[in-house]
Design a protein around this motif. Structure first.
Motif, PDB file in Angstrom:
ATOM      1  N   TYR A  90      60.742  45.489  38.949  1.00 48.06           N
ATOM      2  CA  TYR A  90      61.127  44.559  40.016  1.00 48.06           C
ATOM      3  C   TYR A  90      60.212  43.339  40.019  1.00 48.06           C
ATOM      4  N   VAL A  91      58.915  43.573  39.907  1.00 47.96           N
ATOM      5  CA  VAL A  91      57.962  42.466  39.857  1.00 47.96           C
ATOM      6  C   VAL A  91      58.158  41.650  38.578  1.00 47.96           C
ATOM      7  N   GLY A  92      58.469  42.328  37.475  1.00 43.48           N
ATOM      8  CA  GLY A  92      58.748  41.608  36.240  1.00 43.48           C
ATOM      9  C   GLY A  92      59.926  40.674  36.392  1.00 43.48           C
ATOM     10  N   LEU A  93      60.974  41.130  37.054  1.00 42.39           N
ATOM     11  CA  LEU A  93      62.152  40.299  37.287  1.00 42.39           C
ATOM     12  C   LEU A  93      61.810  39.113  38.184  1.00 42.39           C
ATOM     13  N   LEU A  94      61.061  39.373  39.259  1.00 38.27           N
ATOM     14  CA  LEU A  94      60.642  38.282  40.144  1.00 38.27           C
ATOM     15  C   LEU A  94      59.792  37.259  39.389  1.00 38.27           C
ATOM     16  N   THR A  95      58.934  37.741  38.501  1.00 36.05           N
ATOM     17  CA  THR A  95      58.071  36.851  37.734  1.00 36.05           C
ATOM     18  C   THR A  95      58.897  35.904  36.877  1.00 36.05           C
ATOM     19  N   GLU A  96      59.856  36.445  36.140  1.00 36.81           N
ATOM     20  CA  GLU A  96      60.675  35.606  35.274  1.00 36.81           C
ATOM     21  C   GLU A  96      61.447  34.574  36.088  1.00 36.81           C
ATOM     22  N   ARG A  97      62.013  34.997  37.195  1.00 40.26           N
ATOM     23  CA  ARG A  97      62.781  34.064  38.034  1.00 40.26           C
ATOM     24  C   ARG A  97      61.888  32.957  38.580  1.00 40.26           C
ATOM     25  N   HIS A  98      60.684  33.322  39.011  1.00 39.92           N
ATOM     26  CA  HIS A  98      59.796  32.337  39.599  1.00 39.92           C
ATOM     27  C   HIS A  98      59.334  31.320  38.558  1.00 39.92           C
ATOM     28  N   VAL A  99      58.989  31.789  37.366  1.00 45.57           N
ATOM     29  CA  VAL A  99      58.529  30.885  36.316  1.00 45.57           C
ATOM     30  C   VAL A  99      59.660  29.960  35.875  1.00 45.57           C
ATOM     31  N   VAL A 100      60.853  30.507  35.711  1.00 47.16           N
ATOM     32  CA  VAL A 100      61.997  29.661  35.342  1.00 47.16           C
ATOM     33  C   VAL A 100      62.229  28.588  36.401  1.00 47.16           C
ATOM     34  N   SER A 101      62.110  28.964  37.670  1.00 45.86           N
ATOM     35  CA  SER A 101      62.283  28.003  38.754  1.00 45.86           C
ATOM     36  C   SER A 101      61.253  26.883  38.668  1.00 45.86           C
ATOM     37  N   ILE A 102      60.000  27.248  38.372  1.00 50.26           N
ATOM     38  CA  ILE A 102      58.936  26.258  38.240  1.00 50.26           C
ATOM     39  C   ILE A 102      59.231  25.308  37.079  1.00 50.26           C
ATOM     40  N   LEU A 103      59.610  25.868  35.948  1.00 48.34           N
ATOM     41  CA  LEU A 103      59.841  25.057  34.760  1.00 48.34           C
ATOM     42  C   LEU A 103      61.030  24.117  34.940  1.00 48.34           C
ATOM     43  N   ARG A 104      62.028  24.571  35.675  1.00 53.24           N
ATOM     44  CA  ARG A 104      63.216  23.741  35.876  1.00 53.24           C
ATOM     45  C   ARG A 104      62.980  22.639  36.898  1.00 53.24           C
ATOM     46  N   SER A 105      62.269  22.958  37.964  1.00 54.12           N
ATOM     47  CA  SER A 105      62.104  22.002  39.058  1.00 54.12           C
ATOM     48  C   SER A 105      60.904  21.087  38.896  1.00 54.12           C
ATOM     49  N   GLY A 106      59.862  21.580  38.203  1.00 58.06           N
ATOM     50  CA  GLY A 106      58.638  20.796  38.096  1.00 58.06           C
ATOM     51  C   GLY A 106      57.818  20.824  39.368  1.00 58.06           C
ATOM     52  N   ARG A 107      58.270  21.576  40.373  1.00 61.43           N
ATOM     53  CA  ARG A 107      57.552  21.654  41.645  1.00 61.43           C
ATOM     54  C   ARG A 107      56.735  22.932  41.724  1.00 61.43           C
ATOM     55  N   ARG A 108      55.661  22.874  42.489  1.00 59.87           N
ATOM     56  CA  ARG A 108      54.778  24.003  42.756  1.00 59.87           C
ATOM     57  C   ARG A 108      54.197  24.592  41.485  1.00 59.87           C
ATOM     58  N   SER A 109      54.139  23.796  40.440  1.00 59.58           N
ATOM     59  CA  SER A 109      53.543  24.278  39.196  1.00 59.58           C
ATOM     60  C   SER A 109      52.096  23.846  39.140  1.00 59.58           C
ATOM     61  N   PRO A 110      51.286  24.445  38.243  1.00 59.77           N
ATOM     62  CA  PRO A 110      49.879  24.062  38.148  1.00 59.77           C
ATOM     63  C   PRO A 110      49.691  22.628  37.698  1.00 59.77           C
ATOM     64  N   TRP A 111      50.749  21.971  37.202  1.00 56.16           N
ATOM     65  CA  TRP A 111      50.600  20.592  36.733  1.00 56.16           C
ATOM     66  C   TRP A 111      51.477  19.632  37.528  1.00 56.16           C
ATOM     67  N   THR A 112      51.708  19.920  38.821  1.00 52.58           N
ATOM     68  CA  THR A 112      52.560  19.055  39.622  1.00 52.58           C
ATOM     69  C   THR A 112      51.994  17.653  39.767  1.00 52.58           C
ATOM     70  N   GLU A 113      50.682  17.523  39.610  1.00 50.58           N
ATOM     71  CA  GLU A 113      50.114  16.184  39.728  1.00 50.58           C
ATOM     72  C   GLU A 113      50.572  15.282  38.593  1.00 50.58           C
ATOM     73  N   GLU A 114      51.136  15.898  37.525  1.00 49.13           N
ATOM     74  CA  GLU A 114      51.657  15.117  36.425  1.00 49.13           C
ATOM     75  C   GLU A 114      53.100  15.517  36.124  1.00 49.13           C
ATOM     76  N   ALA A 115      53.800  15.973  37.153  1.00 43.70           N
ATOM     77  CA  ALA A 115      55.142  16.495  36.935  1.00 43.70           C
ATOM     78  C   ALA A 115      56.063  15.426  36.371  1.00 43.70           C
ATOM     79  N   THR A 116      56.818  15.813  35.347  1.00 42.29           N
ATOM     80  CA  THR A 116      57.763  14.926  34.706  1.00 42.29           C
ATOM     81  C   THR A 116      58.961  15.748  34.289  1.00 42.29           C
ATOM     82  N   ASP A 117      60.153  15.192  34.413  1.00 44.18           N
ATOM     83  CA  ASP A 117      61.330  15.913  33.971  1.00 44.18           C
ATOM     84  C   ASP A 117      61.198  16.251  32.500  1.00 44.18           C
ATOM     85  N   ALA A 118      61.606  17.452  32.136  1.00 43.99           N
ATOM     86  CA  ALA A 118      61.440  17.893  30.753  1.00 43.99           C
ATOM     87  C   ALA A 118      62.093  16.965  29.738  1.00 43.99           C
ATOM     88  N   PRO A 119      63.327  16.478  29.953  1.00 37.21           N
ATOM     89  CA  PRO A 119      63.916  15.577  28.961  1.00 37.21           C
ATOM     90  C   PRO A 119      63.115  14.305  28.769  1.00 37.21           C
TER      91      PRO A 119
END
Length: 210
Positions: A90-119
């Motif tokens: 269950y925690v593994g599933l939550l982890t994957e979902r949370h990381v994917v959300s971070i990577l897609r949104s660019g928000r609440r990530s450890p590098w938000t101070e330099e957040a840029t859309d992936a493309p």
């Protein structure tokens, strides 16, 4: 570590037992690390360029645990044993979902101070440089797997294959290997410590980036 299964530790942690909370984090840490690393490799466009993979993993692991424990551990309280997932899965599933959300949104990530859309980031840095870094990241993981297997006994290699590579639950390994849960938890803890040590060694050997 306090003796107890995942559900027992979770219940005690949710009841406010500080020792159980620490033990629960220690129990879940290898799973969170593995799922974060796997999700990062599956989503290379979401990674920040010029950043060490190990540091990204560590930062995202901290982010995941912060999310799991936020708001009175609301996410952890959502675990329902009747739905067929162990606490670990269950925690593994939550982890994957949370990381994917971070990577897609660019928000609440450890590098938000330099957040840029992936493309836009890929267009700025260039496809060739991005590809080189992806290859380098995979090479690190290949080296880690090779060294883990070289360091381990045949029994250790079997446990590594089941717990880390195949991501079998503790319950599944107990049945397959005819071992107690305590023994499997002990193996998982040893494997996680060895993996962190070898990863640090590999990172120190890598040439500095220009």
């Amino acid at each position: 570590m306090t003796e107890g299964t995942g559900p027992q530790l979770l219940q005690a942690a949710l009841a406010g037992d500080g020792s159980a909370t620490r033990d629960l984090v220690e129990l879940l840490a290898p799973i969170v690390h593995a799922r974060v690393a796997r999700t990062l490799l599956r989503n290379p466009a979401g990674r920040r360029q010029n950043r060490d993979l190990r540091q990204e993993i560590e930062d995202l692991v901290q982010e995941v645990f912060a999310a799991l424990l936020a708001k009175g551990a609301r996410l952890l309280r959502g675990w329902d044993p009747t739905r067929g997932l162990s606490v670990e899965n269950y925690v593994g599933l939550l982890t994957e979902r949370h990381v994917v959300s971070i990577l897609r949104s660019g928000r609440r990530s450890p590098w938000t101070e330099e957040a840029t859309d992936a493309p836009k980031l890929d267009a700025t840095v260039g496809r060739t440089e991005s590809a080189h870094r992806e290859v380098a990241s995979r090479q690190v993981l290949v080296k880690l797997l090779e060294r883990m297997r070289a360091e381990l006994s045949p029994m250790g290699q079997e446990m590594f294959q089941r717990l880390v590579v195949d991501e079998q639950s503790v319950e599944e390994v107990c049945v397959a290997m005819q071992m107690s849960a305590d023994a499997v938890y002990a193996w998982r803890s040893r494997l996680a410590k060895l993996a962190r040590k070898l990863h640090d060694d590999i990172a120190q050997e890598a040439p500095a980036s220009d």
